[in-house]
Enzyme design. Structure first.
Site, PDB file in Angstrom:
ATOM      1  N   LYS A 228       0.849  -1.198   0.000  1.00  0.00           N
ATOM      2  CA  LYS A 228       0.000   0.000   0.000  1.00  0.00           C
ATOM      3  C   LYS A 228       0.886   1.250   0.000  1.00  0.00           C
ATOM      4  O   LYS A 228       1.665   1.485   0.924  1.00  0.00           O
ATOM      5  CB  LYS A 228      -0.909  -0.004   1.234  1.00  0.00           C
ATOM      6  N   ASP A 233      -2.688  10.047   3.928  1.00  0.00           N
ATOM      7  CA  ASP A 233      -4.096   9.662   4.038  1.00  0.00           C
ATOM      8  C   ASP A 233      -4.828  10.689   4.895  1.00  0.00           C
ATOM      9  O   ASP A 233      -4.792  10.632   6.115  1.00  0.00           O
ATOM     10  CB  ASP A 233      -4.199   8.255   4.658  1.00  0.00           C
ATOM     11  N   LYS A 240     -10.174  12.605   8.277  1.00  0.00           N
ATOM     12  CA  LYS A 240      -9.729  12.126   9.592  1.00  0.00           C
ATOM     13  C   LYS A 240      -9.649  13.304  10.551  1.00  0.00           C
ATOM     14  O   LYS A 240      -9.255  14.399  10.145  1.00  0.00           O
ATOM     15  CB  LYS A 240      -8.313  11.541   9.480  1.00  0.00           C
ATOM     16  N   ASP A 251       1.401   6.121   5.770  1.00  0.00           N
ATOM     17  CA  ASP A 251       0.419   5.227   5.160  1.00  0.00           C
ATOM     18  C   ASP A 251       0.949   4.566   3.884  1.00  0.00           C
ATOM     19  O   ASP A 251       0.231   3.825   3.228  1.00  0.00           O
ATOM     20  CB  ASP A 251      -0.897   5.982   4.911  1.00  0.00           C
ATOM     21  N   ASP A 310     -12.207   6.967   3.783  1.00  0.00           N
ATOM     22  CA  ASP A 310     -10.993   6.692   4.550  1.00  0.00           C
ATOM     23  C   ASP A 310     -10.586   5.217   4.444  1.00  0.00           C
ATOM     24  O   ASP A 310      -9.491   4.851   4.850  1.00  0.00           O
ATOM     25  CB  ASP A 310     -11.229   7.087   6.020  1.00  0.00           C
ATOM     26  N   GLU A 312      -9.496   3.639   1.983  1.00  0.00           N
ATOM     27  CA  GLU A 312      -8.988   3.776   0.613  1.00  0.00           C
ATOM     28  C   GLU A 312      -7.930   2.738   0.269  1.00  0.00           C
ATOM     29  O   GLU A 312      -7.746   2.396  -0.896  1.00  0.00           O
ATOM     30  CB  GLU A 312      -8.410   5.187   0.415  1.00  0.00           C
ATOM     31  N   ARG A 314      -7.694  -0.489   0.781  1.00  0.00           N
ATOM     32  CA  ARG A 314      -8.178  -1.730   0.160  1.00  0.00           C
ATOM     33  C   ARG A 314      -8.575  -1.504  -1.299  1.00  0.00           C
ATOM     34  O   ARG A 314      -8.541  -2.427  -2.099  1.00  0.00           O
ATOM     35  CB  ARG A 314      -9.332  -2.306   0.997  1.00  0.00           C
TER      36      ARG A 314
HETATM   37  N1  BES Z   1      -4.504   4.203   6.912  1.00  0.00           N
HETATM   38  C1  BES Z   1      -5.670   3.901   7.636  1.00  0.00           C
HETATM   39  C2  BES Z   1      -5.465   2.830   8.695  1.00  0.00           C
HETATM   40  C3  BES Z   1      -4.550   3.143   9.811  1.00  0.00           C
HETATM   41  C4  BES Z   1      -4.886   4.105  10.743  1.00  0.00           C
HETATM   42  C5  BES Z   1      -3.409   2.412   9.973  1.00  0.00           C
HETATM   43  C6  BES Z   1      -4.060   4.346  11.791  1.00  0.00           C
HETATM   44  C7  BES Z   1      -2.578   2.655  11.015  1.00  0.00           C
HETATM   45  C8  BES Z   1      -2.886   3.635  11.928  1.00  0.00           C
HETATM   46  C9  BES Z   1      -6.764   3.393   6.715  1.00  0.00           C
HETATM   47  O1  BES Z   1      -6.778   3.927   5.448  1.00  0.00           O
HETATM   48  C10 BES Z   1      -8.061   3.730   7.396  1.00  0.00           C
HETATM   49  O2  BES Z   1      -8.281   4.865   7.672  1.00  0.00           O
HETATM   50  N2  BES Z   1      -8.852   2.712   7.679  1.00  0.00           N
HETATM   51  C11 BES Z   1     -10.088   2.893   8.337  1.00  0.00           C
HETATM   52  C12 BES Z   1     -11.094   1.953   7.704  1.00  0.00           C
HETATM   53  C13 BES Z   1     -12.518   2.167   8.162  1.00  0.00           C
HETATM   54  C14 BES Z   1     -13.011   3.520   7.696  1.00  0.00           C
HETATM   55  C15 BES Z   1     -13.356   1.058   7.604  1.00  0.00           C
HETATM   56  C16 BES Z   1      -9.901   2.557   9.821  1.00  0.00           C
HETATM   57  O3  BES Z   1      -9.184   1.616  10.132  1.00  0.00           O
HETATM   58  O4  BES Z   1     -10.484   3.251  10.640  1.00  0.00           O
HETATM   59 ZN    ZN Z   2      -4.916   4.549   4.699  1.00  0.00          ZN
HETATM   60 ZN    ZN Z   3      -7.783   5.788   5.290  1.00  0.00          ZN
END
Ligand code: BES
Ligand code: ZN
Ligand code: ZN
Length: 461
Positions: A228, A233, A240, A251, A310, A312, A314
């Site tokens: 990734k 992000d 966020k 990220d 958010d 994104e 996947r």
């Molecule tokens: N990059 C983030 C995940 C992340 C956050 C990894 C903090 C490490 C530390 C990812 O893109 C994300 O924001 N995922 C969301 C998914 C949700 C909206 C389904 C998450 O994990 O809250």
């Molecule tokens: Zn992310």
């Molecule tokens: Zn995200």
């Protein structure tokens, strides 16, 4: 910077590593002056305790590090890195046989303790150096340290200097150092070549989204690594909150980690056909941003309802995985800073992974132990498949409620892998929240060394 062992030299300072229970015997073999000094200093060989032994003229005659007890050592990794940080500048040589089977881990730990990220400010000197101890493959450990350095540098570099374009440059640089091929599809060409989700996530950013591909090696089993590469992000329109956005330069940690692993594989000239795919984007906020409620088409043909911009990672991984799967490798691995849920489940030190075959998991667990790179298997729990099926599209990128968030993200990715016989996905963190032995605060590689160690079994090399 390069993390290497020191040249051999006759005047190196002897460094003794002594277990707690062996201290009495060890002391008895020393000259009386040293015995008295060790006692007077209250040295008990506690794990990580260091003691400098002066010669009669006041120069440094030797150094000692306590190696504690096995149960204390269980509680951490890389104890020799503590001595590296404590000892004064100089060149040291291990003077006693290593007390257990963790010499390679500790030699690597010493090198990694010398890592500094000095791109923007001069940092403290990396300090004490070690002559490569006998009984380990020093060149191999240096190659591993170089891969880890690359990973850390990439993660630590802020998004202003590590956007999709700079990440591409980093891949081109790595490729040229190893004679690997590199191909990149940028901007609207992603639409022409059918990578709609990489384009949709990245199209609002000032720097164009891209799919970066590196290939290396002519013979042996095939391995494809997908990382990734979300260079920043913001969360997109589902912005966020500030506290969560602060660290999001990391990220692209999945990309940084697969590149570190690729650097190790190429540096060690492993007999594999390697392909690295990195969807590199910035998840930005602008008029062109993709929206909640949009339904995206994907390279594989599956439609995806966006319930949170958010989620994104996947999306961009899905198109890259679909490409990887079109020429199915013997083993397909993805690494991504994919979910906050993974962090809630296992914290920052342990990496959850998902594997389509239990033998892969066993190999990784063993590799993780040998490489001091802890991982933990999580399930592709099929009953949760229903959670990623929204009704008006094939898939939902962000199931409501957030239950099992890391698992549903992994199930989502697996939908895009239908031909590769073996698939492993790592939901990494890529960040060391506070300094620990051999890991300065900041970007850190996770899982790469476990994979490297397990590769012979994973690929039947
Ligand atoms: N990059 C983030 C995940 C992340 C956050 C990894 C903090 C490490 C530390 C990812 O893109 C994300 O924001 N995922 C969301 C998914 C949700 C909206 C389904 C998450 O994990 O809250
Ligand atoms: Zn992310
Ligand atoms: Zn995200």
């Amino acid at each position: 910077m390069s993390l290497t062992f020191a040249e051999d030299r006759a005047d190196a300072i002897p460094l003794h590593v002594v277990e707690h229970h062996a201290l009495t015997d060890w002391r008895a073999q020393q000259p009386e002056r040293v015995q008295a000094w060790v006692a007077a200093q209250g040295f008990t060989a506690k794990l990580g305790q260091t003691l400098l032994v002066p010669a009669e003229d006041g120069t440094l005659e030797a150094a000692i590090m306590g190696y504690g007890t096995a149960s204390h050592r269980q509680k951490g990794r890389f104890p020799l890195a503590i001595a590296q940080a404590d000892l004064p500048e100089g060149v040291y040589r291990l003077a006693t046989p290593w007390p257990d089977d963790r010499l390679a881990e500790n030699a690597l730990g010493w090198l990694l303790a010398r890592y500094r990220f000095a791109r923007y400010r001069k940092q403290s000197e990396p300090g004490a150096q070690l002559i490569a101890p006998a009984g380990i493959d020093a060149a191999q450990i240096e190659t591993i340290a170089a891969g880890e350095t690359l990973t850390r540098d990439l993660i630590n570099t802020p998004a202003a200097d590590m956007g999709p374009d700079a990440l591409e440059d980093a891949v081109r640089d790595l490729a040229s150092r190893h004679g690997a091929g590199c191909d990149v599809i940028v901007g609207d060409r992603l639409l022409d070549e059918n990578y709609p989700m990489i384009h949709a996530v990245g199209r609002a950013a000032a720097v164009a989204p891209r799919l970066i591909e590196m290939t290396w090696g002519e013979t042996g089993p095939s391995l494809t690594l997908v990382g990734k590469g979300v260079c920043f992000d913001t969360g997109g329109l589902n912005l966020k909150p500030g506290a969560s956005m602060g660290l999001m330069k990391k990220d692209m940690g999945g990309a940084a980690t697969v590149l570190g692993l690729a650097s190790m594989i190429m540096g060690l000239a492993l007999p594999v056909k390697l392909r690295v795919l990195i969807p590199a984007v910035e998840n930005a906020v602008a008029g062109a941003a993709f929206r909640p409620g949009d339904i995206l088409s994907s390279r594989k043909g599956l439609t995806v309802e966006i319930n949170n911009t958010d989620a994104e990672g996947r999306l961009v991984l899905a198109d890259a995985l679909a490409l990887a799967d079109e020429a199915p490798p013997d083993l397909l691995i993805s690494m991504a800073t994919l979910t906050g849920a993974a962090r809630v489940a296992v914290g920052p030190d342990l990496v959850p992974f998902y594997a389509t075959d239990p033998d892969l998991a066993t190999a990784l667990r063993e590799g993780a132990r040998a490489a001091a790179d802890p991982v933990w298997e999580m399930p592709f729990h099929e009953p949760y498949e229903a959670m990623i099926e929204p009704g008006i599209a094939d898939l939902d990128n962000a199931p409501k409620g957030g239950f099992a968030g890391s698992i549903t993200a992994a199930l989502f990715l697996r939908r895009f892998v239908t031909a590769a016989p073996k698939y492993i996905h790592f939901d990494i963190y890529g960040w060391q929240p506070s300094a620990a032995p051999a890991r300065s605060q900041g970007g850190v590689g996770q899982g790469a060394r476990a994979i490297l160690e397990a590769l012979p079994r994973l690929l039947k090399l």
